[in-house]
Design a protein around this motif. Structure first.
Motif, PDB file in Angstrom:
ATOM      1  N   HIS A 110       1.020  -1.093   0.045  1.00 10.85           N
ATOM      2  CA  HIS A 110       0.176   0.007  -0.020  1.00 10.85           C
ATOM      3  C   HIS A 110       0.991   1.338   0.035  1.00 10.85           C
ATOM      4  O   HIS A 110       0.550   2.114  -0.672  1.00 10.85           O
ATOM      5  CB  HIS A 110      -0.933  -0.032   1.116  1.00 10.85           C
ATOM      6  CG  HIS A 110      -1.913  -1.105   1.106  1.00 10.85           C
ATOM      7  ND1 HIS A 110      -2.717  -1.390   2.294  1.00 10.85           N
ATOM      8  CD2 HIS A 110      -2.286  -1.893   0.205  1.00 10.85           C
ATOM      9  CE1 HIS A 110      -3.576  -2.454   2.021  1.00 10.85           C
ATOM     10  NE2 HIS A 110      -3.164  -2.641   0.569  1.00 10.85           N
ATOM     11  N   ARG A 111       2.135   1.103   0.673  1.00 10.82           N
ATOM     12  CA  ARG A 111       2.888   2.308   0.782  1.00 10.82           C
ATOM     13  C   ARG A 111       3.495   2.614  -0.723  1.00 10.82           C
ATOM     14  O   ARG A 111       3.475   3.621  -0.902  1.00 10.82           O
ATOM     15  CB  ARG A 111       3.701   2.312   1.969  1.00 10.82           C
ATOM     16  CG  ARG A 111       3.569   2.192   3.444  1.00 10.82           C
ATOM     17  CD  ARG A 111       4.392   1.632   4.222  1.00 10.82           C
ATOM     18  NE  ARG A 111       5.569   2.293   4.016  1.00 10.82           N
ATOM     19  CZ  ARG A 111       6.728   2.167   5.121  1.00 10.82           C
ATOM     20  NH1 ARG A 111       6.834   0.750   5.602  1.00 10.82           N
ATOM     21  NH2 ARG A 111       7.967   2.733   4.873  1.00 10.82           N
ATOM     22  N   GLU A 114       0.828   4.049  -2.939  1.00 10.69           N
ATOM     23  CA  GLU A 114       0.760   5.588  -2.675  1.00 10.69           C
ATOM     24  C   GLU A 114       2.064   6.378  -3.034  1.00 10.69           C
ATOM     25  O   GLU A 114       1.642   7.578  -3.596  1.00 10.69           O
ATOM     26  CB  GLU A 114       0.577   5.649  -1.115  1.00 10.69           C
ATOM     27  CG  GLU A 114      -0.467   5.303  -0.288  1.00 10.69           C
ATOM     28  CD  GLU A 114      -0.787   5.508   0.834  1.00 10.69           C
ATOM     29  OE1 GLU A 114       0.505   5.512   1.519  1.00 10.69           O
ATOM     30  OE2 GLU A 114      -1.767   5.552   1.539  1.00 10.69           O
ATOM     31  N   SER A 118       4.655  10.148  -6.833  1.00  9.17           N
ATOM     32  CA  SER A 118       5.534  10.871  -6.197  1.00  9.17           C
ATOM     33  C   SER A 118       6.738  10.904  -7.140  1.00  9.17           C
ATOM     34  O   SER A 118       7.620  11.812  -7.179  1.00  9.17           O
ATOM     35  CB  SER A 118       5.874  10.715  -4.651  1.00  9.17           C
ATOM     36  OG  SER A 118       4.986  10.554  -3.962  1.00  9.17           O
ATOM     37  N   GLN A 130       1.155   1.000 -10.469  1.00 12.08           N
ATOM     38  CA  GLN A 130       0.133   0.642  -9.588  1.00 12.08           C
ATOM     39  C   GLN A 130      -0.391  -0.738  -9.862  1.00 12.08           C
ATOM     40  O   GLN A 130      -0.527  -1.745  -9.099  1.00 12.08           O
ATOM     41  CB  GLN A 130      -0.982   1.624  -9.237  1.00 12.08           C
ATOM     42  CG  GLN A 130      -0.111   2.845  -8.708  1.00 12.08           C
ATOM     43  CD  GLN A 130      -1.455   3.889  -8.514  1.00 12.08           C
ATOM     44  OE1 GLN A 130      -2.498   4.027  -9.187  1.00 12.08           O
ATOM     45  NE2 GLN A 130      -1.490   4.632  -7.216  1.00 12.08           N
ATOM     46  N   PHE A 201      -7.041  -0.278  -2.165  1.00 15.28           N
ATOM     47  CA  PHE A 201      -6.251  -0.517  -3.202  1.00 15.28           C
ATOM     48  C   PHE A 201      -6.600  -1.707  -3.918  1.00 15.28           C
ATOM     49  O   PHE A 201      -5.695  -2.727  -4.136  1.00 15.28           O
ATOM     50  CB  PHE A 201      -4.583  -0.653  -2.747  1.00 15.28           C
ATOM     51  CG  PHE A 201      -4.057   0.876  -2.114  1.00 15.28           C
ATOM     52  CD1 PHE A 201      -3.775   1.941  -3.166  1.00 15.28           C
ATOM     53  CD2 PHE A 201      -3.899   0.898  -0.817  1.00 15.28           C
ATOM     54  CE1 PHE A 201      -3.178   2.849  -2.954  1.00 15.28           C
ATOM     55  CE2 PHE A 201      -3.414   2.175  -0.497  1.00 15.28           C
ATOM     56  CZ  PHE A 201      -3.280   3.324  -1.511  1.00 15.28           C
ATOM     57  N   CYS A 246       9.805   5.145   0.349  1.00 15.13           N
ATOM     58  CA  CYS A 246       9.063   4.451   1.452  1.00 15.13           C
ATOM     59  C   CYS A 246      10.003   4.789   2.575  1.00 15.13           C
ATOM     60  O   CYS A 246       9.695   3.947   3.619  1.00 15.13           O
ATOM     61  CB  CYS A 246       8.505   3.431   0.840  1.00 15.13           C
ATOM     62  SG  CYS A 246       7.108   3.248   0.012  1.00 15.13           S
TER      63      CYS A 246
END
Length: 298
Positions: A110-111, A114, A118, A130, A201, A246
């Motif tokens: 999940h991190r 996310e 970025s 993703q 997700f 992360c």
């Protein structure tokens, strides 16, 4: 004769001979490859691979490849000479090392998802990355099953291998992935698995979002904006960036960490060895070395 080998074995055997040729040139300048290989030369080749930190399993495979060529040509197999067999046994003991790769668990996945936005400004690349990460975890994928590596291994998943399953209201509720060409697929029927929707997700929704941008063009499931298959190097570079973002160590989290995490997650949920073996398309219980239950809550 060519068809007697698994398709994935051919490039491996070629790599073995290329490495042996490289060894000859660096050790015996001017000596060319010729059959049969003298057992002392084979012993030096094993030592050469040890000095260059090749894994025991790789060495065993390469030596087997050289032996196969001898048997095929009617020569005595030098790999069965007693002291060569003892060297390989010793190599296995000295070269054994702990797998330092860590599992990508659900929280870490999940991190990573996310973090995708970025390090990329392209909506297409974000959705694709993703979808690839999510499907890699939920479908126990090897990186080579969804990316392209020129001339090596099976072809990556094709778009026709992802089937959308709908309910009575014609709403897409699951995806069925049909595996036609994978590591142990030789002389085996296609394998399939169904991935269902989850609240957070959702792998089904992430894949649908990507497919909406990709279109229905036949070919590899994951392609670039220019229509080329996503390469293994490209995906692993993106994954490394996400891991760093992360705050994790990219040296410990690799592409295979999705598969390690999936196996650990399945074991933590109480699935049997037989179920995990089928889900991950393992031919044996080799997945046992991936199970890291204490890590799944990390």
């Amino acid at each position: 004769m060519k068809s007697s080998l698994q398709p994935s074995s051919l490039p491996t055997y070629k790599r073995a001979w290329r490495l042996y040729n490289q060894f000859l040139h660096s050790t015996f300048q001017g000596l060319s490859v010729a059959l049969p290989i003298p057992p002392p030369n084979l012993a030096l080749f094993i030592a050469y691979m040890f000095d260059n930190h090749y894994a025991p399993s790789t060495v065993t495979t390469y030596i087997s490849a050289l032996g196969y060529s001898h048997k095929l040509s009617g020569y005595p197999d030098p790999t069965k000479v007693f002291f060569i067999m003892q060297m390989l046994k010793g190599y296995g003991k000295l070269g054994a090392r702990l797998d330092s790769r860590l599992p990508i668990t659900l929280p870490i996945l999940h991190r990573i998802l996310e973090a995708a936005s970025s390090f990329s400004s392209s909506k297409y690349q974000i959705c694709q990355f993703q979808a690839m990460c999510s499907i890699a975890f939920h479908a126990f994928l090897r990186v080579g099953e969804m990316t392209s590596t020129t001339g090596l291994g099976p072809r990556p998943l094709q778009i026709h291998q992802v089937v959308q399953l709908v309910n009575d209201s014609n709403t897409i509720v699951s995806l069925k992935i049909v595996f036609e060409d994978f590591k142990h697929s030789y002389n085996q029927p296609p394998s399939s698995m169904v991935i269902n929707r989850v609240p957070i997700f959702c792998p089904v929704q992430l894949m649908l979002d990507y497919l909406a941008l990709r279109g229905n063009k036949p070919g590899p499931l994951f392609i670039t904006l220019h229509g080329h298959p996503v390469s293994r190097a490209n995906f692993t570079d993106q994954l490394s960036l996400a891991i760093k973002f992360c705050g994790l160590n990219p040296a410990r989290y690799k592409g295979h960490s999705f598969r390690i995490g999936a196996a650990s997650h399945a074991a933590d949920r109480g699935l049997s060895d037989a179920q995990i073996r089928v889900l991950g398309r393992w031919k044996s219980n080799a997945f046992h070395r991936y199970i890291r239950i204490p890590s799944v809550s990390t």
